[in-house]
Each structure stands twice: as C-alpha cells, then as structure tokens.
Design an enzyme around this catalytic site. Structure first.
Site, mmCIF file in Angstrom:
data_model
loop_
_atom_site.group_PDB
_atom_site.id
_atom_site.type_symbol
_atom_site.label_atom_id
_atom_site.label_comp_id
_atom_site.label_asym_id
_atom_site.label_seq_id
_atom_site.Cartn_x
_atom_site.Cartn_y
_atom_site.Cartn_z
ATOM 1 N N SER A 125 0.897 -1.202 0.109
ATOM 2 C CA SER A 125 -0.125 -0.151 0.061
ATOM 3 C C SER A 125 0.832 1.306 0.050
ATOM 4 O O SER A 125 1.986 1.185 0.574
ATOM 5 C CB SER A 125 -0.995 0.067 1.163
ATOM 6 O OG SER A 125 -1.546 1.122 1.634
ATOM 7 N N TYR A 150 -1.946 -0.461 11.040
ATOM 8 C CA TYR A 150 -2.378 -1.337 9.647
ATOM 9 C C TYR A 150 -1.178 -1.040 8.613
ATOM 10 O O TYR A 150 -0.525 -1.827 7.954
ATOM 11 C CB TYR A 150 -3.802 -0.884 8.968
ATOM 12 C CG TYR A 150 -3.662 -1.076 7.542
ATOM 13 C CD1 TYR A 150 -3.850 -2.520 7.168
ATOM 14 C CD2 TYR A 150 -3.616 -0.119 6.516
ATOM 15 C CE1 TYR A 150 -3.964 -2.884 5.678
ATOM 16 C CE2 TYR A 150 -3.595 -0.644 5.452
ATOM 17 C CZ TYR A 150 -3.855 -1.700 4.931
ATOM 18 O OH TYR A 150 -3.862 -2.208 3.443
ATOM 19 N N LYS A 154 2.027 -3.378 6.853
ATOM 20 C CA LYS A 154 2.376 -3.404 5.662
ATOM 21 C C LYS A 154 4.095 -3.102 5.182
ATOM 22 O O LYS A 154 4.480 -3.835 4.554
ATOM 23 C CB LYS A 154 1.744 -2.340 4.726
ATOM 24 C CG LYS A 154 0.185 -3.001 4.390
ATOM 25 C CD LYS A 154 -0.024 -4.023 3.541
ATOM 26 C CE LYS A 154 -1.480 -4.506 3.538
ATOM 27 N NZ LYS A 154 -1.473 -5.739 2.902
HETATM 28 P P1 NAD Z 1 -11.081 -7.019 1.521
HETATM 29 O O1 NAD Z 1 -11.055 -7.044 3.009
HETATM 30 O O2 NAD Z 1 -12.232 -6.909 0.818
HETATM 31 O O3 NAD Z 1 -10.311 -8.602 0.871
HETATM 32 C C1 NAD Z 1 -9.560 -9.309 1.814
HETATM 33 C C2 NAD Z 1 -10.007 -10.631 1.866
HETATM 34 O O4 NAD Z 1 -9.215 -11.331 2.628
HETATM 35 C C3 NAD Z 1 -11.343 -10.821 2.390
HETATM 36 O O5 NAD Z 1 -12.248 -11.377 1.672
HETATM 37 C C4 NAD Z 1 -11.341 -11.543 3.737
HETATM 38 O O6 NAD Z 1 -12.145 -12.333 4.220
HETATM 39 C C5 NAD Z 1 -9.928 -12.262 3.624
HETATM 40 N N1 NAD Z 1 -9.044 -12.386 4.565
HETATM 41 C C6 NAD Z 1 -8.511 -11.778 5.794
HETATM 42 N N2 NAD Z 1 -7.924 -12.320 6.553
HETATM 43 C C7 NAD Z 1 -7.846 -13.651 6.363
HETATM 44 C C8 NAD Z 1 -6.904 -14.902 6.756
HETATM 45 N N3 NAD Z 1 -6.401 -14.792 7.891
HETATM 46 N N4 NAD Z 1 -7.227 -15.991 6.111
HETATM 47 C C9 NAD Z 1 -8.243 -16.115 4.976
HETATM 48 N N5 NAD Z 1 -8.687 -14.965 4.301
HETATM 49 C C10 NAD Z 1 -8.591 -13.769 5.043
HETATM 50 O O7 NAD Z 1 -9.896 -6.038 0.872
HETATM 51 P P2 NAD Z 1 -9.115 -5.576 -0.402
HETATM 52 O O8 NAD Z 1 -9.518 -4.012 -0.507
HETATM 53 O O9 NAD Z 1 -9.716 -6.280 -1.540
HETATM 54 O O10 NAD Z 1 -7.595 -5.485 -0.177
HETATM 55 C C11 NAD Z 1 -6.877 -6.708 -0.623
HETATM 56 C C12 NAD Z 1 -5.477 -6.402 -0.099
HETATM 57 O O11 NAD Z 1 -5.056 -5.031 -0.631
HETATM 58 C C13 NAD Z 1 -5.150 -6.345 1.487
HETATM 59 O O12 NAD Z 1 -4.030 -6.882 1.736
HETATM 60 C C14 NAD Z 1 -4.961 -4.819 1.832
HETATM 61 O O13 NAD Z 1 -4.653 -4.349 2.912
HETATM 62 C C15 NAD Z 1 -4.589 -4.668 0.436
HETATM 63 N N6 NAD Z 1 -4.737 -2.896 0.075
HETATM 64 C C16 NAD Z 1 -6.219 -2.413 0.038
HETATM 65 C C17 NAD Z 1 -6.367 -1.230 -0.371
HETATM 66 C C18 NAD Z 1 -7.756 -0.563 -0.533
HETATM 67 O O14 NAD Z 1 -7.720 0.584 -0.292
HETATM 68 N N7 NAD Z 1 -8.725 -1.511 -0.665
HETATM 69 C C19 NAD Z 1 -5.055 -0.080 -0.525
HETATM 70 C C20 NAD Z 1 -3.766 -0.865 -0.522
HETATM 71 C C21 NAD Z 1 -3.599 -2.234 -0.137
HETATM 72 C C1 WQD Z 2 -9.520 9.576 0.582
HETATM 73 C C2 WQD Z 2 -9.897 11.004 0.828
HETATM 74 C C3 WQD Z 2 -10.116 11.559 3.332
HETATM 75 C C4 WQD Z 2 -14.022 9.810 3.618
HETATM 76 C C5 WQD Z 2 -6.917 4.652 2.939
HETATM 77 C C6 WQD Z 2 -5.974 3.967 3.954
HETATM 78 C C7 WQD Z 2 -4.637 3.687 3.111
HETATM 79 C C8 WQD Z 2 -5.035 2.765 1.879
HETATM 80 C C9 WQD Z 2 -6.171 3.469 0.980
HETATM 81 C C10 WQD Z 2 -4.946 0.435 2.182
HETATM 82 C C11 WQD Z 2 -9.137 11.565 2.288
HETATM 83 C C12 WQD Z 2 -11.397 12.053 2.271
HETATM 84 C C13 WQD Z 2 -12.867 10.300 3.379
HETATM 85 C C14 WQD Z 2 -14.872 10.437 4.068
HETATM 86 C C15 WQD Z 2 -13.712 12.321 3.361
HETATM 87 N N1 WQD Z 2 -5.577 1.581 2.138
HETATM 88 N N2 WQD Z 2 -12.716 11.206 3.013
HETATM 89 N N3 WQD Z 2 -14.899 11.841 3.851
HETATM 90 O O1 WQD Z 2 -7.221 7.722 3.533
HETATM 91 O O2 WQD Z 2 -6.438 7.911 1.231
HETATM 92 O O3 WQD Z 2 -6.399 5.780 2.795
HETATM 93 O O4 WQD Z 2 -7.090 3.790 1.888
HETATM 94 O O5 WQD Z 2 -3.941 0.310 2.351
HETATM 95 O O6 WQD Z 2 -3.766 2.954 3.851
HETATM 96 O O7 WQD Z 2 -5.738 4.721 4.868
HETATM 97 O O8 WQD Z 2 -8.454 6.750 1.734
HETATM 98 O O9 WQD Z 2 -10.969 6.637 0.854
HETATM 99 O O10 WQD Z 2 -10.451 6.894 3.502
HETATM 100 O O11 WQD Z 2 -10.018 8.860 1.961
HETATM 101 O O12 WQD Z 2 -13.597 13.603 3.042
HETATM 102 O O13 WQD Z 2 -15.898 10.276 4.735
HETATM 103 O O14 WQD Z 2 -11.174 11.305 1.199
HETATM 104 O O15 WQD Z 2 -10.124 12.668 4.087
HETATM 105 O O16 WQD Z 2 -8.639 12.773 1.905
HETATM 106 P P1 WQD Z 2 -7.088 7.406 2.500
HETATM 107 P P2 WQD Z 2 -10.012 7.310 1.939
#
Ligand code: NAD
Ligand code: WQD
Length: 337
Positions: A125, A150, A154
């Site tokens: 991330s 969190y 990562k």
């Molecule tokens: P998500 O929660 O939709 O998907 C994660 C899946 O993993 C879920 O279906 C959950 O049930 C499963 N899971 C969690 N822990 C588990 C375990 N111990 N054993 C088996 N299954 C397990 O999340 P997502 O948004 O699809 O994110 C996927 C990956 O990408 C994560 O590692 C997250 O940290 C990373 N990521 C997400 C974002 C985002 O904004 N969505 C941004 C950057 C990184």
């Molecule tokens: C985006 C923008 C808020 C909600 C998060 C995780 C990061 C990564 C991506 C996994 C920001 C603004 C949001 C609301 C708002 N995930 N906002 N009102 O904070 O960039 O990142 O997701 O790895 O680790 O922290 O994403 O979608 O929460 O916010 O004004 O109700 O929207 O302030 O500027 P963020 P977000």
C-alpha cells in the site's frame, strides 16, 4: 497454470480472479470470509464462466495451510491479498492486525519454501510512504513512521518478504496500491464495506443512494488548490490487471532481483472536491456534503510516480476518474436491487 489467490473473495482479489481466469489461468481461492461473502465466488463465475475452486479457512492456521498444500501440489504461483485493512480499527485493536496480517504471511512463506512454490505477488500500500517529502512519490522513497498499526503491518510484511526472498528460493513482486476505487463493468462484483464505510467512494455512493444523510468532507484548509486532500485514485480493474502482468513477469523469469516493488497508481492526484464533481457529473445526482474538521491521521496529498511500473513492469492504468466514479455508482445501484 494454477494460481492460488488468498483473499480472492474480497474487493481487489475478486477482480483479480476474473482477470486471471480471462487470461486462461486456473484459480484456487483461500478466504475465511471474515470480510467477504460466498456469493462473490458465484458472481465471479457469472462474469468469467468459470467457478473458481474455493477453500474457506483462516491462513493463520498453520495446520490447515499444511493440509491444503499437501492436497494441492500443482500450484504455480501465489497472489496474497488476504489481510485486515481497516485503518481505524487497527488503531483500536492493533494486536488483531499484527496477528492476522503477519501470521498469515509468515505461514504462507513457510509453506512456499517447503513445497517449492517460487512466485509471490503481494498486496502492499502507498500507506508505507506516509506523507512523502517529494511528490510524485517514487518506489525508493523512504518509509516514514506508519500512521497506523495497519500501515505498520504493510511495512513489516514488505521487509519479511524481502528478507525471505533473499535466502529462500522465492521471488516476489510487491505492489503498492494507491487508492483503489470503482467496480467491475458488469456490476456483479465491487467493494462491500461492512457497516459505516471509512473510505471516500463507498461513502459517496451510499450517501447518494440515501443510506447516509450527508458526506463529511474532512478538512478544506489543506495546502492544496481547493483546500481538500489529494489522492491518486485508481480503478480496481486496472489494479487487477497489474497482478496478471506481475505474475507473468515472475513466471517468465523477467525480474531483476528476488524482490521487486512497483507503485500502482495513475500518476495523477485528485482532490476530494474533484472526486465529488466527477461523481455528480457522470451520475447526474447532486451529492449532499458538508465540510467538517480534518480527520486525524490524514495525509495532505499523495500521488504516485508511475514511471517505474510503466517502463519496467510494462503496465499502465487506463481508466480515468469518471469511469471510476460511474462504475462505483452502478455497483451501489445494483446492491440496492
Ligand atoms: P478485502 O477485505 O475486501 O479482501 C481481503 C480478503 O481477505 C477478505 O475477503 C477477507 O475475508 C480475507 N481474509 C482476511 N484475513 C484472512 C485470513 N487470515 N485468512 C483467510 N482470508 C482472510 O480487502 P481489499 O480491499 O480487497 O484488499 C486486499 C489487499 O489489498 C489487502 O492486503 C489490503 O491491505 C491491500 N490494500 C487495499 C487497499 C484498499 O484501499 N482497498 C489499498 C492498499 C492495499
Ligand atoms: C480519501 C480522501 C479523506 C471519507 C486509505 C488507507 C490507506 C489505503 C487507502 C490500504 C481523504 C477523504 C474520506 C469521508 C472524506 N488503504 N474522505 N470523507 O485515507 O487515502 O487511505 O485507503 O492500504 O492505507 O488509509 O483513503 O478513502 O479513506 O480517503 O472527506 O467520509 O477522502 O480525508 O482525503 P485514504 P480514504
């Protein structure tokens, strides 16, 4: 080729399973459904015409992983999505996050080494950068102190993979996603936040559909052109496609080191107000929003330098902001039905 996708029932995992299947890969999913539902597996089948093999168990259970690999000795590569991802919850329950995100990864790496699966793609991330000193942020920017447990998981996971791949026969690609949003064109899969969403797009779509009264825009006094925070929003399907490209790079022995890192963003930053304007323009729906105080821990602005991913990985995000907001809206409408 058979690929294990952990967390394949989740938001990004499910989109990636579809892309893999459409490229001819066989997919096996392990997911404990802690943040997803079994229906997603059938929705994947509706899109691709192929039902992915599905195993429901927790990757923190070493015995169950051992059993899985002894029954599945034909896996060619792993994409590891499974993790907990709610930033706020991680502040309240840090041990839950350290336990799940680290234990599941360590268990996987241990068995990869034992059963000799070489290739790993890992979900990282942009949170590992914190507020970077230079924008756009490049892959070699230093890690800053993580804003949340969190984010810290990562950073640690990246270091564990880098270390394990340097001594074991494992090659890894770490993909640092910026802000994934949007949904599949079919509107059959998308983001399914449990309870009140933390992220911007689900909050916007839920407000527009009437589930929430209004969107709180966190802060309008930032040092940005319109005062609201800037992020690099990227379509989830573009992210999914990058995983297929990364996997092919590993399978074809194209990597330059045992552990490579790439940013997955569009390279463009948009403010919260610009996202709202895009949403209103493409949907024709007027969004109810109010400015409130800044959210604790928010970064002012961040967007990716994608040069390295474009040139070396050979991948580029194709979809623009309007496509992202429209697909998120179509998904929300489908959910209501
Ligand atoms: P998500 O929660 O939709 O998907 C994660 C899946 O993993 C879920 O279906 C959950 O049930 C499963 N899971 C969690 N822990 C588990 C375990 N111990 N054993 C088996 N299954 C397990 O999340 P997502 O948004 O699809 O994110 C996927 C990956 O990408 C994560 O590692 C997250 O940290 C990373 N990521 C997400 C974002 C985002 O904004 N969505 C941004 C950057 C990184
Ligand atoms: C985006 C923008 C808020 C909600 C998060 C995780 C990061 C990564 C991506 C996994 C920001 C603004 C949001 C609301 C708002 N995930 N906002 N009102 O904070 O960039 O990142 O997701 O790895 O680790 O922290 O994403 O979608 O929460 O916010 O004004 O109700 O929207 O302030 O500027 P963020 P977000």
């Amino acid at each position: 080729m058979k690929i294990l996708v952990t967390g394949g029932a989740g938001y990004i995992g499910s989109h990636t399973v579809v892309e893999l299947q459409q490229k001819g890969y066989d997919v096996v999913i392990i997911d404990n459904l802690s943040n997803s539902t079994k229906e997603v597996i059938y929705s994947i089948e509706k899109i691709s015409g192929k039902l992915p093999e599905f195993h429901q168990f927790d990757l923190c259970d070493e015995n169950l992983i051992g059993k899985f690999f002894s029954n599945n000795n034909d896996i060619d590569g792993i994409i590891h999505f499974a993790a907990f991802k709610a930033v706020g919850e991680s502040v309240e329950q840090p041990l839950k996050y350290y336990h799940n995100n680290l234990t599941s990864l360590i268990n996987l790496l241990k068995y990869m080494n034992e059963v000799q699966i070489k290739n790993l793609v890992f979900s990282s991330s942009c949170t590992v950068y914190g507020q970077p000193d230079m924008l756009p942020v490049k892959e070699d920017a230093p890690f800053k102190k993580a804003f949340s447990p969190y984010g810290h998981t990562k950073q640690i996971c990246e270091q564990i993979i880098e270390c394990a791949s340097s001594v074991h026969n494992i090659k890894a690609i770490l993909l640092r996603y910026f802000n994934p949003i949007g949904a599949h064109d079919s509107s059959l899969i998308g983001e399914l936040p449990l309870g009140i969403p933390n992220n911007l797009l689900p909050f916007i779509t839920q407000t527009a559909i009437g589930k929430r009264d209004y969107l709180k825009v966190f802060g309008n006094d930032y040092d940005t052109p319109d005062g609201t925070c800037i992020r690099d929003y990227i379509h989830v399907v573009d992210i999914a496609k990058a995983h297929v490209v990364a996997l092919e790079r590993l399978q074809n022995n194209k990597t330059n080191s045992s552990c490579e890192v790439f940013n997955l963003g569009t390279g463009k930053g948009f403010s919260v107000l610009e996202v709202i304007k895009s949403f209103e323009k493409v949907t024709g729906v007027k969004l109810n929003y109010k400015f409130v105080d800044r959210r604790h821990g928010d970064i002012e602005k961040v967007w990716a330098d994608t040069t390295f991913a474009n040139k070396v990985l050979g991948w580029k995000a194709e979809k623009g902001l309007d496509e992202m907001t429209l697909s998120a809206w179509n998904w929300e409408k489908k959910l209501k039905k």
